[in-house]
Design a protein around this motif. Structure first.
Motif, PDB file in Angstrom:
ATOM      1  N   SER A  13       0.712  -1.627  -0.066  1.00 54.82           N
ATOM      2  CA  SER A  13      -0.079   0.318  -0.313  1.00 54.82           C
ATOM      3  C   SER A  13       0.587   1.489   0.384  1.00 54.82           C
ATOM      4  CB  SER A  13      -0.749   0.229   1.277  1.00 54.82           C
ATOM      5  OG  SER A  13      -0.112  -0.026   2.342  1.00 54.82           O
ATOM      6  N   VAL A  17       0.942   4.457  -2.917  1.00 55.88           N
ATOM      7  CA  VAL A  17       0.982   5.488  -2.281  1.00 55.88           C
ATOM      8  C   VAL A  17       2.582   6.265  -3.056  1.00 55.88           C
ATOM      9  CG1 VAL A  17       1.256   7.258  -0.183  1.00 55.88           C
ATOM     10  CG2 VAL A  17      -0.095   5.323  -0.126  1.00 55.88           C
ATOM     11  N   ASP A  20       1.633   6.658  -7.168  1.00 57.12           N
ATOM     12  CA  ASP A  20       0.760   7.282  -7.707  1.00 57.12           C
ATOM     13  C   ASP A  20       0.447   8.708  -7.091  1.00 57.12           C
ATOM     14  OD1 ASP A  20      -1.995   8.019  -7.109  1.00 57.12           O
ATOM     15  OD2 ASP A  20      -1.854   6.738  -8.961  1.00 57.12           O
ATOM     16  N   ASP A  23      -2.548  10.045  -5.300  1.00 58.52           N
ATOM     17  CA  ASP A  23      -2.353   9.427  -3.521  1.00 58.52           C
ATOM     18  C   ASP A  23      -1.014  10.100  -2.205  1.00 58.52           C
ATOM     19  OD1 ASP A  23      -3.404   6.270  -4.166  1.00 58.52           O
ATOM     20  OD2 ASP A  23      -3.989   7.796  -3.495  1.00 58.52           O
ATOM     21  N   ALA A  26      -2.066  12.550  -1.295  1.00 58.47           N
ATOM     22  CA  ALA A  26      -3.012  12.958   0.151  1.00 58.47           C
ATOM     23  C   ALA A  26      -1.847  12.274   1.347  1.00 58.47           C
ATOM     24  CB  ALA A  26      -3.900  11.740  -0.556  1.00 58.47           C
ATOM     25  N   LEU A  60      -4.001   6.610   5.961  1.00 61.04           N
ATOM     26  CA  LEU A  60      -2.920   6.066   5.966  1.00 61.04           C
ATOM     27  C   LEU A  60      -1.856   6.074   6.404  1.00 61.04           C
ATOM     28  CD1 LEU A  60      -2.890   8.842   1.984  1.00 61.04           C
ATOM     29  CD2 LEU A  60      -2.835   6.009   2.558  1.00 61.04           C
TER      30      LEU A  60
END
Length: 199
Positions: A13, A17, A20, A23, A26, A60
């Protein structure tokens, strides 16, 4: 020489992150409290109490990921400790752990004091996955950190965006020196991206 690279232990994950862009943005936003979390962990250890909870390890921030914590006073380095692999269950706990290590376990400096903490800037670097490097042209000290190793256990790590380090050769040489690898040794080199937050 670039040797075989063991499979990264970084969570899939966090790899998503870091690769991308939406992401990544974010994560930058979610990571903003991390310097305050690191500072609070140091303060609590100095005052022998439990740290106040600044933010929950959710979203996150619940993802395990390696971080480096860098401490500076008036722009001068005062401590920097991190890991290429996550040591804790999530980014919040990882930041607390590495912040205290930077404050009290960096062998280059005495332990940070409470008075010094008031003047200390805390920077948290979240590391992306390690990537194989086939050529120095794939490196850039302004954008990528590096790990160099001799394939026999000695390894050195250098974060990106270090003042005065503008050339790839400088970056490799400093990382080699940190690892105490003799000149002329064939080096295995990997790079990683970083998200930095300061506070």
């Amino acid at each position: 020489m670039v040797g075989p690279v063991p499979e990264s232990s970084i969570s899939p994950s966090i790899i998503s992150v870091m690769s991308d862009l939406p992401d990544r943005r974010a994560l930058v936003e979610a990571a903003k409290p991390l310097p305050s979390i690191g500072r609070e962990a140091i303060r609590a250890k100095l005052e022998h109490c439990e740290p106040q909870e600044i933010v929950e390890a959710s979203g996150l921030l619940a993802v395990p990921s390696p971080v480096f914590v860098t401490l500076r006073i008036l722009g001068e380095l005062r401590g920097c400790i991190g890991s290429l692999r996550p040591l804790c269950a999530n980014l919040v706990e990882e930041t607390k752990d590495r912040a205290c290590a930077a404050a009290f376990e960096d062998p280059r400096f005495p332990s940070l004091t409470l008075r010094e903490l008031e003047q200390t800037d805390v920077e948290v670097s979240i590391l992306g996955p390690l990537e194989t490097v086939d050529s120095p042209e794939e490196l850039d000290p302004a954008h990528f950190g590096i790990e160099v190793s001799d394939g026999r256990g000695r390894r050195g790590v250098l974060l990106p965006e270090i003042a005065g380090v503008e050339k790839v050769a400088q970056q490799i040489e400093l990382a080699r020196q940190k690892a105490q690898i003799p000149r002329g040794t064939d080096l295995e080199i990997r790079r990683f991206s970083v998200i930095k937050v300061q506070g």
